[in-house]
Motif scaffolding. Sequence first.
Motif, short mmCIF file in Angstrom:
data_model
loop_
_atom_site.label_atom_id
_atom_site.label_comp_id
_atom_site.label_asym_id
_atom_site.label_seq_id
_atom_site.Cartn_x
_atom_site.Cartn_y
_atom_site.Cartn_z
N VAL A 45 0.85 -1.19 0.00
CA VAL A 45 0.00 0.00 0.00
C VAL A 45 0.89 1.24 0.00
N ASN A 46 0.38 2.28 -0.65
CA ASN A 46 1.08 3.56 -0.69
C ASN A 46 0.18 4.62 -0.04
N LYS A 47 0.46 5.85 -0.27
CA LYS A 47 -0.24 6.94 0.38
C LYS A 47 -1.67 7.10 -0.13
N LEU A 48 -2.47 7.81 0.64
CA LEU A 48 -3.78 8.27 0.21
C LEU A 48 -3.59 9.65 -0.43
N THR A 49 -4.17 9.86 -1.61
CA THR A 49 -3.98 11.11 -2.34
C THR A 49 -5.31 11.72 -2.73
N SER A 50 -5.31 13.04 -2.87
CA SER A 50 -6.50 13.77 -3.28
C SER A 50 -6.09 14.97 -4.11
N THR A 51 -6.75 15.19 -5.24
CA THR A 51 -6.48 16.37 -6.05
C THR A 51 -7.15 17.61 -5.46
N LYS A 52 -8.04 17.43 -4.50
CA LYS A 52 -8.73 18.57 -3.89
C LYS A 52 -7.92 19.19 -2.76
N THR A 53 -7.06 18.40 -2.11
CA THR A 53 -6.29 18.93 -0.98
C THR A 53 -4.79 18.95 -1.23
N GLN A 54 -4.29 18.07 -2.11
CA GLN A 54 -2.86 17.95 -2.39
C GLN A 54 -2.06 17.57 -1.14
N LEU A 55 -2.74 17.00 -0.14
CA LEU A 55 -2.08 16.57 1.09
C LEU A 55 -2.14 15.05 1.18
N PRO A 56 -1.03 14.36 0.98
CA PRO A 56 -1.05 12.90 1.10
C PRO A 56 -1.09 12.45 2.55
N TYR A 57 -1.69 11.29 2.78
CA TYR A 57 -1.74 10.70 4.12
C TYR A 57 -1.35 9.23 4.03
N SER A 58 -0.86 8.72 5.12
CA SER A 58 -0.51 7.30 5.18
C SER A 58 -1.77 6.45 5.00
N TYR A 59 -1.63 5.32 4.34
CA TYR A 59 -2.76 4.42 4.10
C TYR A 59 -3.39 3.99 5.42
N TYR A 60 -2.57 3.73 6.41
CA TYR A 60 -3.07 3.24 7.69
C TYR A 60 -3.49 4.36 8.64
N SER A 61 -3.58 5.60 8.12
CA SER A 61 -4.19 6.66 8.92
C SER A 61 -5.70 6.49 8.99
N LEU A 62 -6.25 5.68 8.08
CA LEU A 62 -7.66 5.31 8.11
C LEU A 62 -7.80 3.90 8.68
N PRO A 63 -8.97 3.56 9.19
CA PRO A 63 -9.15 2.24 9.83
C PRO A 63 -9.26 1.09 8.83
N TYR A 64 -8.24 0.94 7.99
CA TYR A 64 -8.20 -0.18 7.06
C TYR A 64 -7.61 -1.41 7.75
N CYS A 65 -7.78 -2.55 7.11
CA CYS A 65 -7.23 -3.79 7.66
C CYS A 65 -5.70 -3.71 7.67
N ARG A 66 -5.12 -4.16 8.77
CA ARG A 66 -3.67 -4.09 8.93
C ARG A 66 -3.07 -5.49 9.00
N PRO A 67 -1.82 -5.62 8.51
CA PRO A 67 -1.13 -6.91 8.72
C PRO A 67 -0.67 -7.03 10.17
N GLY A 68 -0.15 -8.20 10.52
CA GLY A 68 0.32 -8.39 11.89
C GLY A 68 1.43 -7.43 12.27
N HIS A 69 2.32 -7.14 11.32
CA HIS A 69 3.43 -6.23 11.58
C HIS A 69 3.64 -5.37 10.34
N ILE A 70 3.54 -4.06 10.49
CA ILE A 70 3.70 -3.13 9.38
C ILE A 70 5.18 -2.89 9.12
N VAL A 71 5.60 -3.10 7.87
CA VAL A 71 7.00 -2.94 7.49
C VAL A 71 7.09 -1.88 6.40
#
Length: 648
Positions: A45-71
């Motif tokens: 997974v890579n960043k979350l992007t928006s053309t309306k804000t131009q501010l990227p965020y980490s994918y796991y900043s949202l409550p998405y499913c996570r692996p046991g250990h994030i690398v």
Amino acid sequence: MARAALALELWICFSLILFFHVRCFYLPGVAPQDFMKGDLLKVKVNKLTSTKTQLPYSYYSLPYCRPGHIVDSAENLGEVLRGDRIENSPYEFKMREPEMCKVLCHITLNAKTAKELKEKIDDEYRANLILDNLPLVVPIRRTDLDSSIVYQHGFHVGLRGQYAGSKEEKHFIHNHLAFKVKYHKDPVTELARIVGFESIPVMMMVKYFVKSSIKHSYDGKWSDNKRLTTCDPHARKQVTNSEMPQEVEDKKEIVFTYDVDFEESDVKWASRWDTYLLMADDQIHWFSIVNSLMIVLFLSGMVAMIMMRTLYRDISKYNQLETQEEAQEETGWKLVHGDVFRPPVNSDLLCVYVGTGVQFFGMILVTMIFAALGFLSPSNRGGLMTAMLLLWVFMGLFAGYATVRLYKMFKGTEWKKITLKTAFTFPATVFAIFFVLNALIWGEKSSGAVPFGTMFALVILWFGISVPLVFVGAYVGFKKPAIEDPVKTNKIPRQIPEQAWYMNPVFSILIGGILPFGAVFIELFFILTSIWLHQFYYIFGFLFIVFIILIITCAEITIVLCYFQLCSEDYLWWWRSYLTSGSSALYLFLYAAFYFFTKLDIKKPVSGALYFGYMLIGSYAFFVLTGTIGFYACFWFTRLIYSSVKID
């Protein structure tokens, strides 16, 4: 001497290690990966992007499913500056083994996570996934052109909508994804290579009776091996469009699922990026570039022809006057020969900006050559930016040399002081603006904020490599003999006669920037679109041609206006030659403002500040580049014409 040689050797070794460590160049087709049937495919997974804000965020900043250990995956300098944050994910496929309704995880929203999801849905954020170094794309069929498909990066976090008969707008999350993995199989062996990674969009899902927002249901309490009633791979029950969508509200349960299908493709591994790099409106794009080149080449040819004929006549007339001993009747540009090479006001600052422009010119020229030859590819995320940064650092050698050569011609003696100014004036200004913009990004808690460690690495590149190289170039330049003027300069400055309104410095400078901007503004549209609308740009061949046209245009328009200025007996050409072509940067910034209000949908003040801040840096760099091109063209022109006539 031995210690100096050892220190120089160690420094070169360190620079080469750093150069190759960041992996700035990519040779297409050197590292394909083969997969057997059933081999594990891991999605990143890579960043979350928006053309309306131009501010990227980490994918796991949202409550998405996570692996046991994030690398975190290895990142180069360019990736960090772009805001890329590549991490592992729980998505795992088996090569050429389709799966249906695979349960990923089950979560329960709280007030905070529901609010975060709603904000990202309102701002139209997209989640970006990567498989075998290929980004996830969503194919969209255009409504204005039949059989034309464009590819959008990533899938939308969710959407807003209303239930039938209700006026209340709800937020729905895309919790069911349908992936399509395209592969090219070797006809002899069972080995296959991945050549495409797509997600079926919402409008296509409706057609195939599949939806991406599903309120999954199940019997009893939830457990990891719980079977869903909305879709069941064991019973071959597929999600249909009759299911209720998944709302985003406090205390709502969300079950994340996905389908994956495999499709054999005729596309070979070496050509798998061609689909991603195809530009929308390619015919209009090509026509616009060719049209622009034709106009600029025609104007340049006209200017060159006029200048050659006029200059030839002037030089013949002046030489003839000398043979007839009629020098007392001199008129035009020859009359100011005793003042034309008089050092200008603020000559130190001019030397600094000329040296910085040489540094920029070298960086852009080498970058474009490598990119046009295919050495830089979007598949190596951040590679282009890393290459430009390193080339900027190493081109400091030429910046110091050019600055001191001009400084010594102006009879300057404090070469260390002028070298220090060259090493710090432009980088310090850009770094200050960048630091303020980075602070704004930090305030928004965006992953696009450059970490302190990376900031420290940039400072090390600046002070540890760039500054010493500027001094090395300056030392070499100062040791060379000073450039001699073709004519002697009078001790008393000549009075400049009153000028016509059209020779006013401000007017002529502003007029001079129109033609260079006209040479690039069409290409500028596509560059801005690729940067701010998150599209790939990889037509460096045409960009290189436009760059050559820009050089010719800057040089010729500056020479023409410089000639008219000298003919009106105004010998203050040093700064005006720099500002004439450099004024095209003003039009670039104005066009960037026009693009902001007509093409972008940015509402947040911070996002607007980021846009104009970065475009200010880009315009500043364009000013330095074009100004230096115009200055050297005029410098060559004046030395040529005054060395061609006989002067007592």
